[in-house]
Design a protein around this motif. Sequence first.
Motif, PDB file in Angstrom:
ATOM      1  N   UNK A 194       0.785  -1.232   0.000  1.00  0.00           N
ATOM      2  CA  UNK A 194       0.000   0.000   0.000  1.00  0.00           C
ATOM      3  C   UNK A 194       0.814   1.277   0.000  1.00  0.00           C
ATOM      4  N   UNK A 195       2.115   1.195  -0.292  1.00  0.00           N
ATOM      5  CA  UNK A 195       3.023   2.355  -0.304  1.00  0.00           C
ATOM      6  C   UNK A 195       2.991   3.037   1.067  1.00  0.00           C
ATOM      7  N   UNK A 196       3.466   2.312   2.058  1.00  0.00           N
ATOM      8  CA  UNK A 196       3.472   2.795   3.444  1.00  0.00           C
ATOM      9  C   UNK A 196       4.924   3.017   3.876  1.00  0.00           C
ATOM     10  N   UNK A 197       5.357   4.279   4.013  1.00  0.00           N
ATOM     11  CA  UNK A 197       6.731   4.542   4.424  1.00  0.00           C
ATOM     12  C   UNK A 197       6.921   4.316   5.918  1.00  0.00           C
ATOM     13  N   UNK A 198       8.024   3.698   6.279  1.00  0.00           N
ATOM     14  CA  UNK A 198       8.372   3.578   7.696  1.00  0.00           C
ATOM     15  C   UNK A 198       9.024   4.882   8.146  1.00  0.00           C
ATOM     16  N   UNK A 199       8.707   5.300   9.353  1.00  0.00           N
ATOM     17  CA  UNK A 199       9.285   6.548   9.855  1.00  0.00           C
ATOM     18  C   UNK A 199      10.773   6.362  10.141  1.00  0.00           C
ATOM     19  N   UNK A 200      11.505   7.465  10.045  1.00  0.00           N
ATOM     20  CA  UNK A 200      12.933   7.428  10.369  1.00  0.00           C
ATOM     21  C   UNK A 200      13.141   7.001  11.812  1.00  0.00           C
ATOM     22  N   UNK A 201      12.281   7.480  12.711  1.00  0.00           N
ATOM     23  CA  UNK A 201      12.407   7.121  14.123  1.00  0.00           C
ATOM     24  C   UNK A 201      12.243   5.621  14.325  1.00  0.00           C
ATOM     25  N   UNK A 202      11.270   5.027  13.632  1.00  0.00           N
ATOM     26  CA  UNK A 202      11.056   3.583  13.756  1.00  0.00           C
ATOM     27  C   UNK A 202      12.262   2.816  13.235  1.00  0.00           C
ATOM     28  N   UNK A 203      12.793   3.218  12.089  1.00  0.00           N
ATOM     29  CA  UNK A 203      13.966   2.524  11.545  1.00  0.00           C
ATOM     30  C   UNK A 203      15.152   2.623  12.500  1.00  0.00           C
ATOM     31  N   UNK A 204      15.334   3.790  13.093  1.00  0.00           N
ATOM     32  CA  UNK A 204      16.457   3.956  14.013  1.00  0.00           C
ATOM     33  C   UNK A 204      16.262   3.141  15.284  1.00  0.00           C
ATOM     34  N   UNK A 205      15.016   3.048  15.750  1.00  0.00           N
ATOM     35  CA  UNK A 205      14.767   2.257  16.958  1.00  0.00           C
ATOM     36  C   UNK A 205      14.951   0.767  16.681  1.00  0.00           C
ATOM     37  N   UNK A 206      14.512   0.315  15.499  1.00  0.00           N
ATOM     38  CA  UNK A 206      14.726  -1.090  15.128  1.00  0.00           C
ATOM     39  C   UNK A 206      16.218  -1.384  15.038  1.00  0.00           C
ATOM     40  N   UNK A 207      16.984  -0.454  14.473  1.00  0.00           N
ATOM     41  CA  UNK A 207      18.435  -0.649  14.413  1.00  0.00           C
ATOM     42  C   UNK A 207      19.011  -0.785  15.826  1.00  0.00           C
ATOM     43  N   UNK A 208      18.577   0.072  16.733  1.00  0.00           N
ATOM     44  CA  UNK A 208      19.090   0.013  18.111  1.00  0.00           C
ATOM     45  C   UNK A 208      18.755  -1.326  18.768  1.00  0.00           C
ATOM     46  N   UNK A 209      17.536  -1.825  18.541  1.00  0.00           N
ATOM     47  CA  UNK A 209      17.139  -3.116  19.115  1.00  0.00           C
ATOM     48  C   UNK A 209      17.983  -4.246  18.524  1.00  0.00           C
ATOM     49  N   UNK A 210      18.221  -4.177  17.220  1.00  0.00           N
ATOM     50  CA  UNK A 210      19.054  -5.208  16.584  1.00  0.00           C
ATOM     51  C   UNK A 210      20.453  -5.221  17.185  1.00  0.00           C
ATOM     52  N   UNK A 211      21.008  -4.047  17.439  1.00  0.00           N
ATOM     53  CA  UNK A 211      22.351  -3.990  18.014  1.00  0.00           C
ATOM     54  C   UNK A 211      22.350  -4.516  19.455  1.00  0.00           C
ATOM     55  N   UNK A 212      21.325  -4.160  20.217  1.00  0.00           N
ATOM     56  CA  UNK A 212      21.238  -4.622  21.602  1.00  0.00           C
ATOM     57  C   UNK A 212      21.077  -6.136  21.681  1.00  0.00           C
ATOM     58  N   UNK A 213      20.276  -6.691  20.779  1.00  0.00           N
ATOM     59  CA  UNK A 213      19.939  -8.111  20.833  1.00  0.00           C
ATOM     60  C   UNK A 213      20.904  -9.000  20.041  1.00  0.00           C
ATOM     61  N   UNK A 214      21.759  -8.407  19.235  1.00  0.00           N
ATOM     62  CA  UNK A 214      22.650  -9.202  18.406  1.00  0.00           C
ATOM     63  C   UNK A 214      21.962  -9.788  17.186  1.00  0.00           C
ATOM     64  N   UNK A 215      20.952  -9.072  16.655  1.00  0.00           N
ATOM     65  CA  UNK A 215      20.251  -9.508  15.444  1.00  0.00           C
ATOM     66  C   UNK A 215      20.798  -8.763  14.229  1.00  0.00           C
ATOM     67  N   UNK A 216      20.519  -9.316  13.064  1.00  0.00           N
ATOM     68  CA  UNK A 216      20.890  -8.673  11.809  1.00  0.00           C
ATOM     69  C   UNK A 216      19.797  -7.710  11.379  1.00  0.00           C
ATOM     70  N   UNK A 217      20.188  -6.555  10.889  1.00  0.00           N
ATOM     71  CA  UNK A 217      19.259  -5.583  10.326  1.00  0.00           C
ATOM     72  C   UNK A 217      19.344  -5.665   8.801  1.00  0.00           C
ATOM     73  N   UNK A 218      18.249  -6.079   8.164  1.00  0.00           N
ATOM     74  CA  UNK A 218      18.240  -6.319   6.718  1.00  0.00           C
ATOM     75  C   UNK A 218      17.200  -5.420   6.060  1.00  0.00           C
ATOM     76  N   UNK A 219      17.587  -4.765   4.975  1.00  0.00           N
ATOM     77  CA  UNK A 219      16.695  -3.866   4.260  1.00  0.00           C
ATOM     78  C   UNK A 219      16.380  -4.415   2.872  1.00  0.00           C
ATOM     79  N   UNK A 220      15.082  -4.613   2.626  1.00  0.00           N
ATOM     80  CA  UNK A 220      14.631  -5.020   1.300  1.00  0.00           C
ATOM     81  C   UNK A 220      14.406  -3.750   0.487  1.00  0.00           C
TER      82      UNK A 220
END
Length: 402
Positions: A194-220
């Motif tokens: 539906x052409x739904x942009x993710x907010x910059x804040x959400x992307x940055x928070x997901x990145x922070x969680x990935x770093x804290x948890x040791x997960x990979x951050x992957x962008x399609x």
Amino acid sequence: MDWRSLDEQYIISTYKRLPIAIAKGSGNYLYDTEGKSYLDLFTGLAVNVLGHSHPKIVQALREQGEQFLHISNVFLNQPAIRLAQRLVERTIPGKVFFSNSGAEATEAAIKLIHKWTKAQGAGREGIVVLRNSFHGRTLGAVRLTRQPNVYQDFPQPTFPVFELEVEDAAGLRALCQEAKPAAVLMEPVLGSGGVIPLSDDFLREVEAICREEGMLLCMDEIQTGMGRTGKLFAYQHAGVTPDLILFAKGVGGGLPLGGLIAGTQLMDLFKPGDHGSTFAPSPLSAALGNAVMDELLNPSFDAQLQEVIQYLWNGLESLRERLPQQLQALRGKGMMVGIPLTATPEEASRLQQNLLDEGILVDVTQKTVVRLLPPLTLTTKDVDFFLAVFSRQLKALSSEEE
């Protein structure tokens, strides 16, 4: 010649086709077999980023075609090496794996994430994806695609997949307390969803969680990449640093090409024999990819692109203000626009057909969202033409409803 009847007779019907047969393309326009022109705001689903028959694309096609078309991966592929270098230098430190398509890029990503879980994942397993996301139609990619009409009841691989709501960073934190996912895979702008942009804040928070948890951050970035949103890749608007970037569609200049950019902790996990493809990377596709990069990295091209992006959004916002009942929202980023209609799916389909009749090609996704994926060579004159016709058709549709 009745091309539609021949299509129905000889080609398996996996797509609902518009009732025109294309004879040629030039610039930002397509021409059918009757000679009628159409402003192409569809671009082969975000593939033809430089429009049709762009001089630099045609030149690269001719030059590489006169040398060789295919050599196999047992030889050094100069156009592919050059393209990989340019992609890495403008994204993240790492290496490129080339495929033929976006779905193949997703398949490669699944395998690479799996190898990482075995080598460094510390017991992690599975991939987090967003609700209503789209990552392809092959069996592995369908497992990650969160649209019931796409995955239906086809057999699916059994690796864990966790579904997350858009913008729900708290939900991701809670999920990480319940399970140990290996990776998060997201489209920075949900396209088919539906052409739904993710907010910059959400992307940055997901990145922070990935770093804290040791997960990979992957962008399609299969649909959002190659300048589509105003930057080379959409994640760059938020300033995050992915571990893995998927690309395809626009990268090959109109020919099949896709792949992924693997960051430093992933780039050496694939060994000879782990994955491959007979045709990817095609030297011809890679040569066209370099022609695309030549344009996208040209400062004057970028300046023109930013100007037209602003002009398009200003025009759409002005139209929304004039027709608030028909256009209650605008979504997207750059040259990727979603226009949710206050209409039924049947009315949205009729609007698409009416625009076609007036010489404009648009897509409709999620049944009632007009999706614009213009060429990055769009002009202000093209924008004016679209807005005038679109405004008239929206008013006509509103009259029909009354």
